[in-house]
Design a protein around this motif. Structure first.
Motif, PDB file in Angstrom:
ATOM      1  N   HIS A  54       0.761  -1.256  -0.108  1.00 15.92           N
ATOM      2  CA  HIS A  54       0.048  -0.094  -0.165  1.00 15.92           C
ATOM      3  C   HIS A  54       0.866   1.090  -0.016  1.00 15.92           C
ATOM      4  N   ILE A  55       0.556   2.124  -0.872  1.00 11.13           N
ATOM      5  CA  ILE A  55       1.447   3.302  -1.009  1.00 11.13           C
ATOM      6  C   ILE A  55       0.269   4.645  -0.782  1.00 11.13           C
ATOM      7  N   THR A  56       0.640   5.193   0.057  1.00 10.86           N
ATOM      8  CA  THR A  56      -0.359   6.351   0.513  1.00 10.86           C
ATOM      9  C   THR A  56       0.141   7.683  -0.118  1.00 10.86           C
ATOM     10  N   GLU A  57      -0.786   8.788  -0.382  1.00 11.45           N
ATOM     11  CA  GLU A  57      -0.302  10.130  -0.608  1.00 11.45           C
ATOM     12  C   GLU A  57       0.747   9.935  -2.073  1.00 11.45           C
ATOM     13  N   THR A  58       0.386   9.311  -3.071  1.00 16.64           N
ATOM     14  CA  THR A  58       1.416   8.992  -3.905  1.00 16.64           C
ATOM     15  C   THR A  58       2.135  10.337  -4.648  1.00 16.64           C
ATOM     16  N   GLN A  59       3.208  10.115  -5.000  1.00 19.45           N
ATOM     17  CA  GLN A  59       3.921  11.258  -5.665  1.00 19.45           C
ATOM     18  C   GLN A  59       4.648  10.753  -6.931  1.00 19.45           C
TER      19      GLN A  59
ATOM     20  N   VAL B 210       2.363   7.713 -11.772  1.00 17.29           N
ATOM     21  CA  VAL B 210       1.400   8.471 -10.600  1.00 17.29           C
ATOM     22  C   VAL B 210       1.444   9.673 -11.482  1.00 17.29           C
ATOM     23  N   LYS B 211       0.099  10.551 -12.004  1.00 18.33           N
ATOM     24  CA  LYS B 211       0.251  11.556 -12.616  1.00 18.33           C
ATOM     25  C   LYS B 211      -0.095  12.809 -11.939  1.00 18.33           C
ATOM     26  N   PRO B 212       0.713  13.793 -12.174  1.00 18.89           N
ATOM     27  CA  PRO B 212       0.665  15.006 -11.420  1.00 18.89           C
ATOM     28  C   PRO B 212      -0.471  15.853 -11.844  1.00 18.89           C
TER      29      PRO B 212
END
Lengths: 111, 115
Positions: free
Chosen positions: A76-81, A109-111
């Protein structure tokens, strides 16, 4: 021997959202489950691992959960950058001398 | 901890030629592994050394492949009479203990292209 299956194969999320990658394994004797991140042109780098005596482990924005009964574990990756964009691999040992890898998940991960 | 280093980073060769890759593991790790990775796949095990002894080889490692770790430190992987199907990333890794409970530490690989 150990068989590891990973899904999804690709995952696209908006920056700030969470990402979840799931893996299943076949050998009930396996007790150690690492996750690797591979960026373009580089080798896989360990990002987190879990041993079977715990059900969850966290390291800042990354967490791994393990369900030994169902033989599956998840990243699980939160607050992806945007810098989280890479290919992620789960793995499980096949005996003491081999590590079996999933086929990988390409996370964008799309900005 | 200077990490695992591999040389060269890239190798282009013609079919039928021999190539040799080198790996320098993390100095305090006595276990060294070679893996192969093709596009869109995870790494696949080729062979394993503990100190200078080659203890396990995958059936993927054909007779044209040979690996050595003569003094228990660096290792070399040689491919003789290369074929186009040998094109892949060759990854070296080391570990501090058995893979049943220790992670692999990978180098950045040697990308082989056979034309």
């Amino acid at each position: 021997g150990e068989n590891v299956e990973q899904h999804p194969s690709t995952l696209s999320v908006q920056e700030g959202d969470s990402a979840v990658i799931k893996c299943t394994y076949s050998d009930s004797a396996s007790n150690y489950f690492p996750w690797y991140k591979q960026e373009l042109g580089k080798g896989p780098q360990l990002i987190i691992d879990i041993r079977s005596n715990v059900g969850e482990k966290k390291d800042q924005r990354i967490a791994v959960t393990l369900n030994k009964t169902a033989k599956h574990f998840s990243l699980h990756i939160t607050e992806t950058q945007p810098e989280d964009s890479a290919v992620y691999f789960c793995a499980a040992p096949d005996g003491y001398n081999d590590m079996r890898f999933g086929a990988g998940t390409r996370l964008t991960v799309k900005p | 901890d200077t990490g695992v280093s591999q040389d060269p980073r890239h190798k282009i060769t013609k079919r039928g030629q021999n190539v040799t890759f080198r790996c320098d593991p993390i100095s305090e790790h006595n276990r060294l592994y070679w893996y192969r990775q093709t596009l869109g796949q995870g790494p696949e095990f080729l062979t394993y050394f503990q100190n200078e002894a080659q203890l396990e080889k995958s059936r993927l490692l054909s007779d044209r492949f040979s690996a050595e770790r003569p003094k228990g430190s660096f290792s070399t992987l040689e491919i003789q009479r290369t074929e186009q199907g040998d094109s892949a990333m060759y990854l070296c890794a080391s570990s501090p203990g058995p893979l049943g409970n220790s992670p692999l530490h990978f180098g950045n690989g040697t990308r082989l292209t056979v034309t």
